[in-house]
Scaffold this motif. Structure first.
Motif, mmCIF file in Angstrom:
data_model
loop_
_atom_site.group_PDB
_atom_site.id
_atom_site.type_symbol
_atom_site.label_atom_id
_atom_site.label_comp_id
_atom_site.label_asym_id
_atom_site.label_seq_id
_atom_site.Cartn_x
_atom_site.Cartn_y
_atom_site.Cartn_z
ATOM 1 N N GLU A 2 0.818 -1.208 0.000
ATOM 2 C CA GLU A 2 0.000 0.000 0.000
ATOM 3 C C GLU A 2 0.861 1.271 0.000
ATOM 4 O OE1 GLU A 2 -4.085 1.065 2.373
ATOM 5 O OE2 GLU A 2 -2.462 0.222 3.531
ATOM 6 N N PHE A 3 0.371 2.325 -0.610
ATOM 7 C CA PHE A 3 0.965 3.658 -0.451
ATOM 8 C C PHE A 3 0.130 4.367 0.600
ATOM 9 C CE2 PHE A 3 3.846 6.706 -2.707
ATOM 10 C CZ PHE A 3 3.700 7.726 -1.806
ATOM 11 N N PHE A 4 0.665 4.425 1.807
ATOM 12 C CA PHE A 4 -0.098 4.909 2.951
ATOM 13 C C PHE A 4 0.483 6.245 3.401
ATOM 14 C CE2 PHE A 4 -1.365 5.268 7.352
ATOM 15 C CZ PHE A 4 -2.630 4.686 7.392
ATOM 16 N N SER A 5 -0.354 7.273 3.509
ATOM 17 C CA SER A 5 0.156 8.583 3.916
ATOM 18 C C SER A 5 -0.322 8.967 5.310
ATOM 19 C CB SER A 5 -0.304 9.670 2.938
ATOM 20 O OG SER A 5 0.352 9.516 1.714
ATOM 21 N N LEU A 6 0.577 9.616 6.044
ATOM 22 C CA LEU A 6 0.219 10.240 7.313
ATOM 23 C C LEU A 6 0.206 11.735 7.029
ATOM 24 C CD1 LEU A 6 2.631 8.117 9.462
ATOM 25 C CD2 LEU A 6 0.152 8.119 9.740
#
Lengths: 373, 268
Positions: free
Chosen positions: A37-41
């Motif tokens: 996944e490309f997960f952003s905070l």
């Protein structure tokens, strides 16, 4: 890399808290990051996003009884960063200034006792992967590189180890706009091509929307909302999210009885209808967000039947090329309406400051908000 | 950088500075080859004062003492000063700010005060005066110099570097030696060189704590000059000057990096 990958999430936080002295940097964070996944905070500075990333990296340890962090199913609260097999790109790149580009990239391979004969080949492949010409750059020192080139070296240094997860701490912050757009695409591409999990920290909502599979929006050390870019943009859960991601107009009122598909609301000096929401009861105070592009502006007598409409006065028309922003004063509020520029047909140009108008939207084109945490 | 011509007034300034800095040394070197017992006039070239050095046991002993004390105190002060700087720059603890301020006290205290206080301390502790006490005294005033220099270097250093090394698989010790030390090396080196220089040419403090038997080179030279000036003093000074220059040159060369692959032609 021989072990069979764990079936569950790559990263899992269960009620994780982190306190520095008396400052709570992370409060009760729970999240699951899926493989590849490309997960952003995403969040403003001081929201806890970087601390969350550093908890994954192992630079910070959760509080005692401060929840549980798992990587590939393994409990890692106490594991040191060098035991975690992760890659990280730092905000300022953190290249070793005393080492050449090739030696920077080889550093991790040397730490993991990679056979000496393999090292040059892998360094070269990593450089090509980030589109750095080995013949040109291998022997240079970081000080002899531009910002974009340093960025690529930092990326190659992390990728050469084929880490389970690549952590990126605002890696594009220091680049100019054009290079930034280019690197955004490239990172996205690498993520899909390598099938590697990326965890990306940013304060730039546009960047997060364009790059991410999913986003955790953080505010005041908590996760305000977690979802896909579309979910977060279309259905912001709190006023903070509605304001931080894109633009929003807020309307307030009180529920006055059910309709067939929602609630009738008294507010903004008028009445309007909103869709149903589990938090609503008769008489409850309600706040909704309406995106500027969900609104339309009409002459007061020309509002299509069935749409919500609030009367107001045009204050200003702002020409933005692709869209036109019509700012309308509705009671005490200033409401922004975004209208597509449709060339010859563009109607807002026929509105000018002082014209009496109505801003209108369809019942379902709004989001009922919960209170901020 | 572009090769620019200096304006004449700056050229003049540079020339004057250069003259002030180096003329005394040139005169020293020149007169060490002067064939005259009275150093003030030129009587022809000779190397006999250098030959004389081998006969002057007092000079040789002084040189030996100075080198021993210098090396020992430099090594000890460099290690302790570096540890002090690391503690101050990398950790937050009670009294850190006070410690940092106190670091400067030995640097600004007049040498004569340091000398007397050390002498009193040694007497009170029944510490025998000699090369040992001189070394301890030199360590005492050198720690501050090393710590200040290394601390300055550490503060300019990116803390993420150590973290980057750790995420790449280096444990704390490896990260320290592979990343922190190379970054710090110029600071440590210049701290050590400063310490050695301070130790090598200290006269005031040394003469207080030397006792009756020990004598470092500055003490020997000072005694010689008071008795009668002999050009061997110039000769030994020239030797020391050249040795120091070579030392700095070598230290600078040693810090260069070896490339990863030897066979490829270097690019630039």
């Amino acid at each position: 890399m021989a072990e069979a990958p764990h079936a569950g999430p790559v990263v899992e936080f269960k009620n994780v808290s982190k306190t520095f002295g008396t400052y709570k940097a992370c409060i009760d964070i729970s999240l699951r990051i899926e493989r590849g996944e490309f997960f952003s905070l995403l969040g403003p500075s001081g929201c806890g996003k970087t601390t969350t990333l550093r908890l994954i990296a192992g630079f910070e340890e959760p509080d005692v009884n401060g929840g549980e962090i798992r990587i590939d199913g393994e409990f890692v609260n106490k594991k040191r960063p060098y035991e975690r097999q992760l890659g990280m790109v730092f905000q300022n790149y953190a290249l070793f200034p005393h080492l050449s580009v090739e030696r920077n990239i080889a550093f991790g391979l040397e730490m993991r006792a990679t056979p000496k004969t393999e090292v040059p080949g892998r360094v070269e492949r990593a450089m090509k992967m980030v589109r750095l010409d080995p013949g040109l750059f291998a022997r240079r020192k970081p000080a002899q590189l531009s910002g974009g080139q340093r960025q690529r070296v930092a990326l190659a240094r992390a990728l050469v180890l084929e880490p389970r997860i690549l952590l990126l701490d605002e890696p594009l912050g220091a680049l100019d706009l054009k290079l930034r757009k280019e690197m955004q695409l490239e990172l996205k591409h690498l993520n899909k091509e390598l099938g590697m999990t990326f965890v990306f920290v940013t304060h730039d909502q546009e960047e997060a929307l364009t790059m991410s599979d999913r986003i955790a929006v953080m505010s005041n050390s908590r996760i305000a909302q977690l979802g896909t870019p579309a979910e977060i943009y279309e259905c912001p859960r709190t006023p903070f999210v509605a304001r931080f991601i894109g633009e929003s107009n807020f309307f307030e009122g009180r529920c006055r009885g059910r309709t067939a598909a929602g609630w009738q609301v008294d507010g903004e000096g008028s009445t309007f209808e909103i869709p149903h929401h589990p938090s609503l009861t008769d008489g409850a105070a309600v706040r909704i967000a309406v995106r500027p592009e969900w609104l339309d502006v009409f002459r007061p007598d020309a509002v299509p039947a069935g749409e919500n409409a609030l009367p107001g006065t045009v204050r200003e028309v702002i020409y933005l090329g692709e869209t036109l922003h019509v700012l309308v004063r509705v009671g005490e509020r200033e409401v922004a309406v975004a209208v597509r520029n449709e060339g010859q047909l563009t109607r807002p140009l026929t509105f000018k400051a002082g014209d009496p108008v109505a801003v209108a939207w369809m019942r379902d084109d709004c989001q009922v908000l919960e209170a901020d945490a | 950088m572009k090769n620019q011509r200096l304006p004449y007034w700056l050229t003049l300034g540079v020339a004057i500075v250069f003259l002030f800095m180096h003329a005394p040394l040139m005169v020293l070197v020149l007169f060490s080859f002067n064939d005259s017992k009275f150093s003030m006039e030129w009587k022809g070239f000779t190397t006999k004062w250098y030959e004389r050095l081998a006969e002057r046991q007092d000079i040789l002993d002084g040189l030996y003492s100075s080198l021993t004390v210098g090396l020992a105190s430099t090594v000890i002060a460099t290690v302790l000063g570096t540890l002090m700087a690391l503690a101050l720059a990398r950790h937050e603890f009670r009294g850190r700010r006070a410690m940092e301020a106190l670091l400067y006290v030995p640097i600004v205290t007049p040498e004569i005060v340091v000398g007397i206080s050390l002498l009193i301390l040694f007497m009170a502790a029944h510490f025998p005066l000699g090369l040992g006490s001189i070394t301890v005294a030199h360590v005492a005033f050198n720690i501050s110099f090393v710590a200040v220099v290394v601390h300055a270097r550490l503060q300019g250093m990116d803390r993420n570097l150590e973290e980057a090394a750790m995420i790449l698989g280096a444990d704390e010790i490896t990260a320290f030696f592979r990343v922190t030390v190379p970054q710090l090396w110029p600071g440590i080196l210049s701290g050590a060189m400063l310490a050695f220089t301070m130790s090598f040419d200290d006269y005031v403090i040394t003469s207080f704590v030397a006792g009756t038997d020990a004598a470092t080179l500055p003490m020997v030279v000072y005694t010689m000059v008071k008795k009668n000036i002999e050009p061997s003093v110039n000769a030994i000074s020239t030797v020391v000057l050249i040795a120091t220059t070579i030392l700095i040159f070598v230290a600078d060369r040693a810090g260069r990096e070896k490339p990863l692959t030897a066979e490829k032609a270097p690019v630039e």
